[in-house]
Design an enzyme around this catalytic site. Structure first.
Site, short mmCIF file in Angstrom:
data_model
loop_
_atom_site.label_atom_id
_atom_site.label_comp_id
_atom_site.label_asym_id
_atom_site.label_seq_id
_atom_site.Cartn_x
_atom_site.Cartn_y
_atom_site.Cartn_z
CD GLN A 11 -33.81 -14.17 -1.08
OE1 GLN A 11 -34.79 -14.74 -0.63
NE2 GLN A 11 -33.65 -13.97 -2.38
CG LEU A 12 -27.05 -19.01 -0.87
CD1 LEU A 12 -27.87 -20.23 -0.44
CD2 LEU A 12 -26.52 -19.20 -2.29
CG ASP A 37 -17.60 -2.48 -3.93
OD1 ASP A 37 -17.83 -3.49 -4.64
OD2 ASP A 37 -17.97 -1.33 -4.24
CB ALA A 61 -25.14 -11.90 -7.41
CB THR A 63 -30.03 -10.34 -6.95
OG1 THR A 63 -30.18 -9.46 -5.82
CG2 THR A 63 -28.91 -11.32 -6.67
CG ASP A 103 -34.26 -19.52 -13.21
OD1 ASP A 103 -33.60 -18.64 -12.63
OD2 ASP A 103 -35.51 -19.52 -13.21
CE1 TYR A 126 -29.08 -11.65 -11.31
CE2 TYR A 126 -30.63 -13.14 -12.39
CZ TYR A 126 -29.76 -12.86 -11.35
OH TYR A 126 -29.58 -13.79 -10.35
N1 LIG Z 1 -32.82 -14.18 -5.83
C1 LIG Z 1 -33.16 -15.05 -6.77
O1 LIG Z 1 -34.34 -15.26 -7.07
C2 LIG Z 1 -32.08 -15.83 -7.49
C3 LIG Z 1 -32.46 -16.72 -8.50
C4 LIG Z 1 -31.46 -17.45 -9.15
C5 LIG Z 1 -30.12 -17.27 -8.81
N2 LIG Z 1 -29.79 -16.37 -7.84
C6 LIG Z 1 -28.37 -16.20 -7.49
O2 LIG Z 1 -28.18 -16.73 -6.19
C7 LIG Z 1 -27.15 -16.00 -5.50
C8 LIG Z 1 -27.65 -15.55 -4.15
O3 LIG Z 1 -28.81 -14.73 -4.35
P1 LIG Z 1 -29.53 -13.98 -3.15
O4 LIG Z 1 -30.97 -13.90 -3.48
O5 LIG Z 1 -29.06 -14.53 -1.85
O6 LIG Z 1 -28.91 -12.50 -3.35
P2 LIG Z 1 -29.15 -11.22 -2.45
O7 LIG Z 1 -30.10 -11.50 -1.35
O8 LIG Z 1 -29.41 -10.08 -3.39
O9 LIG Z 1 -27.71 -11.04 -1.78
C9 LIG Z 1 -26.59 -10.67 -2.53
C10 LIG Z 1 -25.64 -9.94 -1.61
O10 LIG Z 1 -24.49 -9.56 -2.36
C11 LIG Z 1 -24.15 -8.25 -1.99
N3 LIG Z 1 -23.37 -7.56 -3.01
C12 LIG Z 1 -23.81 -6.94 -4.14
N4 LIG Z 1 -22.82 -6.34 -4.77
C13 LIG Z 1 -21.68 -6.57 -4.05
C14 LIG Z 1 -20.34 -6.16 -4.18
N5 LIG Z 1 -19.93 -5.39 -5.19
N6 LIG Z 1 -19.45 -6.56 -3.24
C15 LIG Z 1 -19.85 -7.33 -2.20
N7 LIG Z 1 -21.11 -7.74 -2.01
C16 LIG Z 1 -22.03 -7.34 -2.92
C17 LIG Z 1 -25.49 -7.58 -1.78
O11 LIG Z 1 -25.37 -6.36 -1.10
P3 LIG Z 1 -26.45 -5.20 -1.42
O12 LIG Z 1 -27.80 -5.78 -1.06
O13 LIG Z 1 -26.02 -4.08 -0.56
O14 LIG Z 1 -26.35 -4.93 -2.89
C18 LIG Z 1 -26.24 -8.65 -1.02
O15 LIG Z 1 -26.02 -8.58 0.36
C19 LIG Z 1 -26.75 -14.87 -6.46
O16 LIG Z 1 -25.63 -15.27 -7.20
C20 LIG Z 1 -27.93 -14.75 -7.42
O17 LIG Z 1 -27.57 -14.24 -8.67
C21 LIG Z 1 -30.74 -15.65 -7.16
#
Ligand SMILES: NC(=O)c1ccc[n+]([C@@H]2O[C@H](COP(=O)([O-])OP(=O)(O)OC[C@H]3O[C@@H](n4cnc5c(N)ncnc54)[C@H](OP(=O)(O)O)[C@@H]3O)[C@@H](O)[C@H]2O)c1
Length: 285
Positions: A11-12, A37, A61, A63, A103, A126
């Site tokens: 997403q981000l 990876d 991450a 997630t 959070d 998580y």
């Molecule tokens: N989503 C939320 O509600 C939320 C809330 C608070 C904080 N955050 C933090 O905000 C950040 C961005 O979140 P987001 O929602 O954009 O996350 P997201 O949509 O889940 O995207 C994370 C990306 O990281 C990739 N990834 C996972 N494991 C990996 C690895 N070993 N090597 C390389 N890439 C890898 C994922 O690939 P795959 O999809 O193939 O696994 C995915 O494309 C993260 O740090 C998350 O923890 C998220």
């Protein structure tokens, strides 16, 4: 300036990609798991020995909050070990780093918005893995930011907004918790803030921690209601309590983040959650 953005298919990461076109004088490299990876330490070291960056924006991450309870090793590797390794590589090459955290590092027993100084006490695998990632980064002498955010959604990827829209369109019953309070964050607003603070981050010589979400505080029920109302879908949303749900991971009941510090430090303006939701829905619908 060379900027590496990890998690570019998320997403981000996708929002940063879209906005990066407004910064033609910076050179961006976007990577995701299909290219590298990050949990393979050897591959990451090789990648860094072949490429030089001024800044790493680490959005990748694990997630899946509920799945993490059943796969703690993977969650810890991706969310804790990987940021530590990236931070060490960044420290060694004078590269700044921005880590995104959550959070869910808090236990949710607060009654006022969490500041960066509040003690953490994650309730889930998580949350713990993300907090371990923060600590792993803090152990290295890397300069940059840890940005904790909450309830991310976007036009990209799967998220609460899209899931409510899909269910509402199919006239599926919507039962949503009203006893978990927090603040949704439009990933585009976070992406915009990250890009805005980069010039300042490049001048930093230490690691600083900030909170960022949209403004306001609501329950998931309020959020769902706003989604169907703004989308003008005639769906009925029922409020339920968390104890009526079968969620594997425990979530904080209250996880509103206080953004005073980031507003003051970087002079950024943060949109109100409902305005940002309207913006996202206007693109999605
Ligand atoms: N989503 C939320 O509600 C939320 C809330 C608070 C904080 N955050 C933090 O905000 C950040 C961005 O979140 P987001 O929602 O954009 O996350 P997201 O949509 O889940 O995207 C994370 C990306 O990281 C990739 N990834 C996972 N494991 C990996 C690895 N070993 N090597 C390389 N890439 C890898 C994922 O690939 P795959 O999809 O193939 O696994 C995915 O494309 C993260 O740090 C998350 O923890 C998220």
């Amino acid at each position: 300036m060379n900027i590496l953005v990890t998690g570019s298919n998320g997403q981000l990461g996708n929002e940063i990609q879209e906005l990066s076109r407004q910064y033609p004088s910076w050179s961006f490299r976007f990577i995701d798991i299909n290219e590298l990876d990050l949990s393979s330490q050897k591959d990451v070291r090789t990648f860094f020995s072949m490429n030089q960056f001024g800044l790493v924006v680490h959005c990748a991450a694990y997630t899946a909050v509920d799945k993490a309870e059943q796969d703690p090793l993977r969650a810890m590797t991706v969310n804790a070990t990987v940021p530590g390794q990236l931070a060490a590589l960044c420290a060694a090459s004078g590269t700044r780093m921005i880590l995104i955290s959550t959070d869910y590092v808090f236990n949710g027993r607060n009654f006022k918005p969490y500041s960066e100084k509040d003690p953490v006490d994650p309730l889930s695998v998580y949350g713990r893995s993300k907090y371990e990632g923060e600590k792993a980064m803090q152990k290295e002498s890397v300069a940059g930011l840890i940005l904790r955010t909450s309830w991310l959604y976007s036009g990209y990827g799967s998220n609460f907004v899209k899931s409510i829209l899909n269910k509402a369109k199919k006239q599926e019953p919507l039962r949503v918790v009203f006893d978990q309070i927090g603040t949704p964050t439009y990933a585009r607003d976070l992406a915009k803030a990250i890009l805005e603070v980069i010039p300042e981050v490049m001048k930093m010589n230490s690691l600083e921690l900030y909170h960022f979400s949209n403004e306001g505080a609501i329950s998931w029920y309020d959020f769902a209601k706003a989604i169907v109302d703004i989308a003008e879908i005639p769906a009925s949303v029922s409020p339920i309590e968390t104890r009526e749900l079968t969620q594997i991971a425990e979530r904080p009941f209250y996880s509103v983040l206080n953004k005073a510090a980031i507003r003051e430090r970087f002079g950024i303006t943060i949109p109100y959650w409902r305005d940002s939701l309207k913006d996202c829905l206007s693109k999605l619908l």
